[in-house]
Enzyme design. Structure first.
Site, PDB file in Angstrom:
ATOM      1  N   ALA A 175      -7.366   2.190   6.943  1.00  0.00           N
ATOM      2  CA  ALA A 175      -5.652   2.335   7.911  1.00  0.00           C
ATOM      3  C   ALA A 175      -5.287   2.635   8.648  1.00  0.00           C
ATOM      4  O   ALA A 175      -6.440   2.361  10.246  1.00  0.00           O
ATOM      5  CB  ALA A 175      -5.013   3.321   6.831  1.00  0.00           C
ATOM      6  N   ASN A 207      -5.015   9.026   1.608  1.00  0.00           N
ATOM      7  CA  ASN A 207      -5.584   8.445   3.191  1.00  0.00           C
ATOM      8  C   ASN A 207      -6.088   8.705   4.455  1.00  0.00           C
ATOM      9  O   ASN A 207      -7.190   8.747   4.630  1.00  0.00           O
ATOM     10  CB  ASN A 207      -4.427   7.231   4.009  1.00  0.00           C
ATOM     11  CG  ASN A 207      -4.387   5.776   3.223  1.00  0.00           C
ATOM     12  OD1 ASN A 207      -5.367   5.191   2.248  1.00  0.00           O
ATOM     13  ND2 ASN A 207      -3.026   5.060   4.117  1.00  0.00           N
ATOM     14  N   LEU A 250      -8.598   2.578  10.810  1.00  0.00           N
ATOM     15  CA  LEU A 250      -9.474   1.556  11.882  1.00  0.00           C
ATOM     16  C   LEU A 250      -8.405   0.990  13.100  1.00  0.00           C
ATOM     17  O   LEU A 250      -9.021   0.681  14.040  1.00  0.00           O
ATOM     18  CB  LEU A 250      -9.196   0.442  10.947  1.00  0.00           C
ATOM     19  CG  LEU A 250      -9.868  -0.749  11.404  1.00  0.00           C
ATOM     20  CD1 LEU A 250     -10.617  -0.482  12.044  1.00  0.00           C
ATOM     21  CD2 LEU A 250      -9.268  -1.641  10.116  1.00  0.00           C
ATOM     22  N   SER A 251      -7.542   1.705  13.358  1.00  0.00           N
ATOM     23  CA  SER A 251      -6.327   1.314  14.298  1.00  0.00           C
ATOM     24  C   SER A 251      -6.688   1.768  14.914  1.00  0.00           C
ATOM     25  O   SER A 251      -6.340   1.727  16.401  1.00  0.00           O
ATOM     26  CB  SER A 251      -4.645   1.546  13.650  1.00  0.00           C
ATOM     27  OG  SER A 251      -4.286   0.479  12.904  1.00  0.00           O
ATOM     28  N   ASP A 291       0.659  -1.059  -0.134  1.00  0.00           N
ATOM     29  CA  ASP A 291      -0.233  -0.492   0.108  1.00  0.00           C
ATOM     30  C   ASP A 291       1.006   1.450  -0.110  1.00  0.00           C
ATOM     31  O   ASP A 291       0.689   2.351  -0.266  1.00  0.00           O
ATOM     32  CB  ASP A 291      -1.081   0.471   1.029  1.00  0.00           C
ATOM     33  CG  ASP A 291      -2.071  -0.984   1.220  1.00  0.00           C
ATOM     34  OD1 ASP A 291      -2.273  -1.547   0.007  1.00  0.00           O
ATOM     35  OD2 ASP A 291      -3.664  -1.029   1.711  1.00  0.00           O
TER      36      ASP A 291
END
Length: 253
Positions: A154, A112, A157-158, A42
């Site tokens: 990415a 992102n 979400l973490s 990515d």
């Protein structure tokens, strides 16, 4: 013959794949190619998207890295047919304007997310304004981020932010280790929203702002909004498109 340009990460496995595919299909210059095929993970996909922003390039990734959420499976055979059958996902980047302590303004794009992070042991203290209205007068935290739908799987979400489908027209606003207010878990904002972060007690609690991999240190004010004047296209195999991946990720345990 389909004109394909190959761009690979610096790893041995990605470079080997590039050499094999170039020998099979030729290797056109990126500005003359019908398709750009990215080999790696990515990270190299994001770098390639930044490199060709605004050119409406047809970019197709194959995973020769680790996670590869934005990549298709690696297969060498029938590549022109796969490219012809691939489906495009249209993405819009975030535009960040970061004002630093030296009076300079730094403008850059993020595919992102845009994230603000504390620079020292002191927690960051931030004021949040959305569309000209103060929404949170004071957030004490390690940081906060605004994510695109594509980036919601990415860093967002973490940080326990929500995954957002591509066509939802929403931007996740997600705190990172919020201390006060402790129970605040973030917000989902309309894609047209303008978000402003003001750094409080900036001398005592310095903060950096990062748009993907471009970092600005010692910021005082950061403005973030989606830039709909720029459209990026990423190509995916029909049975494994980006929208399906984002939905599937929400059911992964």
């Amino acid at each position: 013959m389909t004109r394909i340009a190959f761009i690979a990460a610096t790893t041995e496995v990605a470079q080997t794949a590039r050499d094999r595919l170039a020998a099979m299909y030729g290797d056109a210059a990126p500005q003359e190619a019908e398709f750009i095929v990215v080999l790696g993970g990515d990270g190299v996909m994001l770098e390639t998207q930044h490199r060709f922003l605004g050119r409406n390039a047809q970019i197709y990734g194959m995973n020769r890295g680790s996670v590869g959420f934005l990549m298709n499976d690696y297969r060498e055979e029938d590549l022109p047919a796969r490219l012809a059958a691939a489906q495009g996902s249209a993405l819009h980047p975030l535009r960040m304007r970061a004002h630093s302590h030296d009076g300079k303004t730094h403008a850059t794009l993020a595919i992102n997310e845009v994230s603000l992070l504390r620079q020292t042991r002191q927690a960051a203290k931030l004021r949040i304004i959305v569309d000209g209205k103060e929404r949170l007068p004071e957030l004490i935290c390690d940081g906060i981020l605004v994510s695109t739908p594509a980036g919601s799987t990415a860093y967002n979400l973490s940080a326990h932010g929500p995954i957002v489908p591509l066509d939802a027209n929403l931007l996740p606003l997600t705190p990172i280790s919020a201390f006060r207010p402790r129970r605040w878990r973030g917000a989902l904002l309309p894609s047209a929203a303008k978000v402003v972060f003001e750094v409080l007690e900036a001398e005592k609690r310095p903060v950096s702002a990062t748009a993907d991999y471009t970092e600005v240190r010692d910021v005082r004010r950061v403005e973030v909004r989606e830039d709909r004047s720029i459209t990026m296209t990423m190509l995916f195999d029909p049975d494994h498109n980006l929208s399906e991946r984002i939905i599937k990720e929400q059911f992964t345990v």
